[in-house]
Design a protein around this motif. Structure first.
Motif, PDB file in Angstrom:
ATOM      1  N   GLN A   1      -2.162-149.259 -40.075  1.00 55.32           N
ATOM      2  CA  GLN A   1      -1.582-148.347 -41.065  1.00 55.32           C
ATOM      3  C   GLN A   1      -2.529-148.214 -42.263  1.00 55.32           C
ATOM      4  O   GLN A   1      -2.809-147.124 -42.739  1.00 55.32           O
ATOM      5  CB  GLN A   1      -0.232-148.866 -41.534  1.00 55.32           C
ATOM      6  N   ALA A   2      -3.025-149.360 -42.745  1.00 52.25           N
ATOM      7  CA  ALA A   2      -3.983-149.325 -43.855  1.00 52.25           C
ATOM      8  C   ALA A   2      -5.248-148.578 -43.426  1.00 52.25           C
ATOM      9  O   ALA A   2      -5.813-147.800 -44.193  1.00 52.25           O
ATOM     10  CB  ALA A   2      -4.335-150.743 -44.293  1.00 52.25           C
ATOM     11  N   TYR A   3      -5.654-148.790 -42.179  1.00 49.91           N
ATOM     12  CA  TYR A   3      -6.891-148.181 -41.671  1.00 49.91           C
ATOM     13  C   TYR A   3      -6.797-146.657 -41.644  1.00 49.91           C
ATOM     14  O   TYR A   3      -7.780-145.965 -41.889  1.00 49.91           O
ATOM     15  CB  TYR A   3      -7.174-148.706 -40.262  1.00 49.91           C
ATOM     16  N   SER A   4      -5.597-146.152 -41.400  1.00 50.68           N
ATOM     17  CA  SER A   4      -5.452-144.707 -41.214  1.00 50.68           C
ATOM     18  C   SER A   4      -5.580-143.921 -42.524  1.00 50.68           C
ATOM     19  O   SER A   4      -5.682-142.706 -42.515  1.00 50.68           O
ATOM     20  CB  SER A   4      -4.097-144.401 -40.566  1.00 50.68           C
ATOM     21  N   ASP A   5      -5.573-144.599 -43.655  1.00 51.01           N
ATOM     22  CA  ASP A   5      -5.693-143.932 -44.944  1.00 51.01           C
ATOM     23  C   ASP A   5      -7.052-144.301 -45.550  1.00 51.01           C
ATOM     24  O   ASP A   5      -7.355-145.481 -45.729  1.00 51.01           O
ATOM     25  CB  ASP A   5      -4.564-144.403 -45.873  1.00 51.01           C
TER      26      ASP A   5
ATOM     27  N   LYS B   1      -9.883-149.575 -47.594  1.00 51.34           N
ATOM     28  CA  LYS B   1     -10.749-150.531 -48.305  1.00 51.34           C
ATOM     29  C   LYS B   1     -10.131-151.924 -48.375  1.00 51.34           C
ATOM     30  O   LYS B   1     -10.833-152.921 -48.533  1.00 51.34           O
ATOM     31  CB  LYS B   1     -11.048-150.013 -49.712  1.00 51.34           C
ATOM     32  N   THR B   2      -8.803-151.986 -48.265  1.00 54.62           N
ATOM     33  CA  THR B   2      -8.109-153.282 -48.249  1.00 54.62           C
ATOM     34  C   THR B   2      -8.675-154.167 -47.132  1.00 54.62           C
ATOM     35  O   THR B   2      -8.749-155.389 -47.267  1.00 54.62           O
ATOM     36  CB  THR B   2      -6.598-153.056 -47.966  1.00 54.62           C
ATOM     37  N   LEU B   3      -9.070-153.530 -46.025  1.00 53.02           N
ATOM     38  CA  LEU B   3      -9.515-154.286 -44.844  1.00 53.02           C
ATOM     39  C   LEU B   3     -10.942-154.812 -44.980  1.00 53.02           C
ATOM     40  O   LEU B   3     -11.429-155.499 -44.087  1.00 53.02           O
ATOM     41  CB  LEU B   3      -9.385-153.418 -43.582  1.00 53.02           C
ATOM     42  N   GLN B   4     -11.612-154.480 -46.083  1.00 58.43           N
ATOM     43  CA  GLN B   4     -12.948-155.042 -46.305  1.00 58.43           C
ATOM     44  C   GLN B   4     -12.883-156.538 -46.594  1.00 58.43           C
ATOM     45  O   GLN B   4     -13.883-157.240 -46.517  1.00 58.43           O
ATOM     46  CB  GLN B   4     -13.627-154.349 -47.507  1.00 58.43           C
TER      47      GLN B   4
ATOM     48  N   ALA C   1       0.283-137.512 -52.548  1.00 63.45           N
ATOM     49  CA  ALA C   1       0.092-136.308 -51.732  1.00 63.45           C
ATOM     50  C   ALA C   1       0.036-136.642 -50.240  1.00 63.45           C
ATOM     51  O   ALA C   1       0.504-135.875 -49.406  1.00 63.45           O
ATOM     52  CB  ALA C   1      -1.197-135.629 -52.161  1.00 63.45           C
ATOM     53  N   ASN C   2      -0.543-137.801 -49.930  1.00 65.93           N
ATOM     54  CA  ASN C   2      -0.684-138.149 -48.516  1.00 65.93           C
ATOM     55  C   ASN C   2      -0.204-139.592 -48.331  1.00 65.93           C
ATOM     56  O   ASN C   2      -0.994-140.512 -48.170  1.00 65.93           O
ATOM     57  CB  ASN C   2      -2.162-138.006 -48.123  1.00 65.93           C
ATOM     58  N   PRO C   3       1.111-139.791 -48.411  1.00 65.31           N
ATOM     59  CA  PRO C   3       1.590-141.181 -48.462  1.00 65.31           C
ATOM     60  C   PRO C   3       1.385-141.937 -47.153  1.00 65.31           C
ATOM     61  O   PRO C   3       1.807-141.485 -46.092  1.00 65.31           O
ATOM     62  CB  PRO C   3       3.081-141.030 -48.770  1.00 65.31           C
ATOM     63  N   ALA C   4       0.684-143.083 -47.259  1.00 65.45           N
ATOM     64  CA  ALA C   4       0.464-143.892 -46.060  1.00 65.45           C
ATOM     65  C   ALA C   4       1.700-144.717 -45.764  1.00 65.45           C
ATOM     66  O   ALA C   4       1.940-145.133 -44.647  1.00 65.45           O
ATOM     67  CB  ALA C   4      -0.720-144.816 -46.274  1.00 65.45           C
TER      68      ALA C   4
END
Ligand code: SF4
Length: 475
Positions: A305-309, A314-317, A401-404
């Motif tokens: 889910q985080a990856y798709s936004d 960047k959280t996954l860094q 605007a583009n809620p993950a």
């Protein structure tokens, strides 16, 4: 052995827990001195600001490069691991990950699992699931062992028992380890722990570990540690199960050294960790030791889910160094348990919403002064304050605007959100504001008479200054 007894607590309870921690002078002193110690050690490692800047830029570049290729790298990793004889499993949820691990344990009629340090195993509450399935899961990292004896969760991702004093540890050992008398001598306590664990490594059916970096081109699992227990878990028992989040993959072996240097120097202020294990498969026919079976469990649990936004990716860094926690003025005052999540502090505030939902973690997004210290020390340059503001927006105000995080609920009800939107619209326009305050003053008669003496002399508020109106317009 104690199963983990602490569970994730609802976000609504966070303010109460934080208040209790702030009012605990002993806890505050422990955290303050531990964090000062870690901050100084890190500062000594990065004495040269230019070297630090270029290493952080390289770390960010490596993580972003690998995340951009993540789907392909995961496929390459799986292929090379299978080629090396490692069995690869995919888990979308904690329940699936637990089922896979317990299935492997049951196929070997396992009774005892020894665990190296693994925050992902905390994330899925493996100890609890193993206990329910009649399998003893024993933590072998000294800090993890201490919190397991206490029936707690780690309060820090690198130093799980940082909140405990030596006297508390001495009491725990005397209470839980047969034949052990109270001693608060630190060397003696370490020796007691070692004696217990050494025997367990010999008896264990399964060894479980985390993974710091998984190298796709060679199918190698890298494990960073200081106590040697990770090496024992991955070599002594006949079966080794590794578990990691799916973001830990890097394409090339040459990507590991810069990340390793950033990790150990940021986490504990060490040039390099005492042990660095590279696992590329089970024992070969001509080898004398090592496990006969190696498994890798790759966990999603909200990461895709985080990856798709693009922004939240960047959280996954993150390389889980804990530096953002050590430097956070909120974490250093309330400690890790107040957050109620597996990952506390700044990294916890941006990763937990993906794992637990935004509704359950909404109040955590506000637990920040936005001083920016976390973003400044992050070795892979995750813009933590920027991500926190984004999550706050999605949790509490205008939908992004583009809620993950859509469909996960928010901190405010629809009525509350509508009231705040109406307020914002009125406050932006002087004419609407005048009309509103005129209307309110006419409706004053409807308010209770005994509201307080001050209402009789109150004058309507003046429209917001132009500068503030411009600021609101920009938003
Ligand atoms: S967010 Fe950055 S500083 Fe915090 S644990 Fe992850 S890598 Fe370390």
């Amino acid at each position: 052995m104690n199963a983990q007894t602490m569970h994730f607590q609802p976000s609504a309870a966070f303010p109460g827990r934080a208040k209790a921690s702030v009012n605990n002078p002993h806890l505050r002193k422990s955290f303050r001195s531990a964090m000062d110690f870690l901050m100084n050690k890190r500062a000594m490692q990065f004495a040269d600001p230019e070297e630090l800047a270029s290493l952080r830029a390289l770390g960010e570049q490596i993580r972003q490069y690998n995340l951009a290729k993540l789907p392909d790298l995961l496929a390459q990793l799986e292929q090379n691991l299978i080629h090396n004889g490692v069995r690869v499993h995919w888990a979308e949820t904690p329940e699936q990950a637990n089922a896979i691990i317990l299935g492997i344990c049951q196929s070997h009629a396992a009774k005892l699992m020894v665990k190296g340090k693994s925050m992902v195993s905390e994330e899925i509450e493996l100890n609890h699931a193993a206990h329910a399935a009649g399998i003893d899961a024993l933590e072998s990292d000294m800090g993890e062992y201490i919190v397991q004896l206490a029936g707690e969760k780690p309060s820090h991702i690198i130093m799980p028992a940082i909140h405990k004093t030596k006297e508390e540890i001495a009491r725990l050992f005397a209470e839980h380890i047969p034949g052990v008398d109270y001693t608060d001598n630190v060397d003696a306590l370490i020796q007691i722990g070692r004696n217990v664990l050494r025997q367990k490594f010999l008896e264990a059916d399964i060894g479980l570990s985390g993974v710091n970096f998984a190298v796709a081109e060679t199918g190698t699992l890298c494990l960073v540690e200081n106590e040697g227990n990770g090496r024992m878990c991955t070599t002594a028992p006949p079966v080794h199960i590794a578990i990691t989040g799916l973001e830990k993959v890097v394409e090339k072996l040459e990507h590991v050294p810069p990340l390793l240097s950033l990790l150990t120097r940021s986490a504990t202020g060490q040039n390099i960790s005492t042990y660095f294990n590279m696992i590329s498969g089970p024992r070969k026919a001509d080898e004398k030791d090592g496990p006969q079976e190696v498994h890798l469990v790759l966990l999603d649990n909200g990461r895709s889910q985080a990856y798709s936004d693009e922004q939240l990716r960047k959280t996954l860094q993150c390389i889980r160094c804990g530096a953002c926690m050590n430097h956070c003025p909120v974490y250093t005052r309330i400690g890790g348990h107040a957050y109620g999540t597996t990952y506390p502090g700044p990294i916890g505030k941006i990763i937990s919403p993906h794992m637990l939902g935004l509704e359950a973690t909404a109040s955590l997004t506000t637990a920040s002064s936005l001083c920016g210290a976390c973003g400044e020390v992050c070795p892979v340059k995750i813009p933590i304050p920027e991500l926190l503001i984004r999550l706050r927006q999605e949790a509490f105000s205008e939908p992004h605007a583009n809620p993950a995080m859509v469909g996960q609920g928010a901190g405010y009800s629809r009525v509350q959100t509508s009231i705040w939107r109406l307020w914002a619209t009125m406050y932006r326009s002087p004419s609407l504001y005048r009309l509103g305050s005129w209307l309110m003053s006419r409706l004053r008669a409807l308010t209770p008479k005994r509201q307080g003496g001050w209402t009789s002399v109150r004058t309507p508020l003046q429209p917001a200054p132009k500068r503030l109106r411009d600021l609101l317009k920009e938003k």
